[in-house]
Design an enzyme around this catalytic site. Sequence first.
Site, PDB file in Angstrom:
ATOM      1  N   GLU A 101       0.823  -1.210   0.000  1.00 24.17           N
ATOM      2  CA  GLU A 101       0.000   0.000   0.000  1.00 24.17           C
ATOM      3  C   GLU A 101       0.859   1.264   0.000  1.00 24.17           C
ATOM      4  OE1 GLU A 101      -3.783   1.745   2.581  1.00 24.17           O
ATOM      5  OE2 GLU A 101      -2.499   0.190   3.451  1.00 24.17           O
ATOM      6  N   LYS A 118      -8.919   3.126  -2.989  1.00 23.51           N
ATOM      7  CA  LYS A 118      -9.382   2.530  -1.739  1.00 23.51           C
ATOM      8  C   LYS A 118     -10.757   3.085  -1.360  1.00 23.51           C
ATOM      9  CE  LYS A 118      -7.358   1.625   2.876  1.00 23.51           C
ATOM     10  NZ  LYS A 118      -6.149   1.918   3.676  1.00 23.51           N
ATOM     11  N   CYS A 140      -6.004  -2.961   1.412  1.00 28.23           N
ATOM     12  CA  CYS A 140      -5.894  -3.013   2.868  1.00 28.23           C
ATOM     13  C   CYS A 140      -7.253  -3.009   3.568  1.00 28.23           C
ATOM     14  CB  CYS A 140      -4.992  -1.882   3.378  1.00 28.23           C
ATOM     15  SG  CYS A 140      -4.358  -2.184   5.065  1.00 28.23           S
TER      16      CYS A 140
END
Length: 563
Positions: A51, A120, A157
Amino acid sequence: MTTKPSSPDVLRIAIAQLNPTVGDIDGNLAKAREARADAARKGADIVLFTELFIAGYPPEDLVLKPAFLAACERAVTALAEETGDGGPGVIVGTPLKRKSGTHNSIIVADAGKIIAERHKVDLPNYGEFDEKRVFQAGPDMPGPVNFRGLRLGIPICEDIWGEHGVCETLAESGAEILLVPNGSPYYRGKVDVRHQIVIRQVIETGLPILYANQLGGQDELVFDGASFAISAEKSLAFQMSQFEEAVVVTTWKRDRAADGWVCVDGPMSRIPETEEADYRACMMGLRDYVNKNGFKDVVLGLSGGIDSAICATLAVDALGEERVHAVMMPYRYTSEDSLKDAEDCARALGCRYDIVPIFEPVDGFSRALSELFEGTNEGTTEENLQSRARGAILMAISNKFGSMVVTTGNKSEMSVGYATLYGDMNGGFNPIKDLYKMQVYALSRWRNGTVPPGALGPSGEVIPRNIIDKAPSAELRPDQTDQDSLPPYPVLDDILECLVENEMGVEDIVARGHDRATVTRMEHLLYIAEYKRRQAAPGVKITKKNFGRDRRYPITNRFRDRG
């Protein structure tokens, strides 16, 4: 650069478990290039980075700087262009500024161009995470990415931790396998937690999941790697090492009968037990803080006590004996045992050891203050002059020689304010800041019997047995012990863990068998020491709730839990 073409039924995925540095965009790009070249030599089809790899994680308010965002995008664009050499494609994390906002994103590149961007969706905003402060959530649920005829789902994530249904949406959209770039910091037992989170998503989607995690220290956080995959059958498909950089190529084959992908080749590394994992986290956090901030060496006060002994050991293990300078600063209350124990510890570690007595500076302070203090009784003020004299000496050494001062207070002391501002709290970084006293003892015993992987220090008993066995004391007055002011450490640590980690009420703590007056006193001390902790050096996060990033209480606070 060329790789042997894979058949449509075989996919070789390289996991780049690396240690980026926040803000070092050129350095992180160079790491990515090196990892990709390594993966190409091993026959990889694609390299999965972690990430925000190009930026380093977490970049915090750097993301608010347009120049930083532009530099990150230039770097990933350059990396994408290099995939035109016929080698592996890449999935790499970067911040991206788009019309929809500034996003925590990944780009997928192959054949010389960026073939996809994904943003994200689930931004964490709890504990150590503040992503909603600087990022906007992805405007759309991400769909699969078509990579060489395969449909890859790439949740980022928190997208697999949260409740937004990102993984389920990807599965319903036709993803064949989920590749997850992560920046997941260490705390004790975190590997098992990650496994369970991924297993839950495998059950939800029926898809195998690869979990690639960042490595390295970033201020108070330590990223421990330990990348892994869970198969569609919910078993561990591979497990990479914890606390070690690596580029590992895993081989996946299409199981046409089951209409899915199976990992047929990957590592199965051992995950350290509790003491080893905690110790290695402290060691990595200290090493990266010192090295990434450009300090050539460190200095610390070596008192003959357990806290400074384990900090000296961690420093030698992290940096090497030639980069560690230990200083004993005796006063009239320093025992002969402490003098011998400090010298024995330094000798066992092989680091430089000097003795700088503090009689003159302490007596000088006392003389200078004698008129102001006339008619008062000696007490804590005079004791603290000793600690502050030691702090001033260590800072003078730091200023003169450029050495970073290692702070040596444990979490038990910091919780109840059993520490002196501008004295033993002085310094740049504290490797044991999030370890309770009994954990310090446990790690000391463990280190005397084991040299952890990557440690630069010697084997054998490096923390003298007498340091571990004797009653702890600040030695600021005759015959002083810590238990003159505090409950026994096993009792104190349990009460503090209840108050800090578990946010338990006084009644519930008393129900565990603790004395009510002791519990309420410790709660009071915990609250009134907040102003000290705000001025403390950063240190490695080990527990689920460290002081600083995780536990943020007001300094001005009259609340007490009295029923």
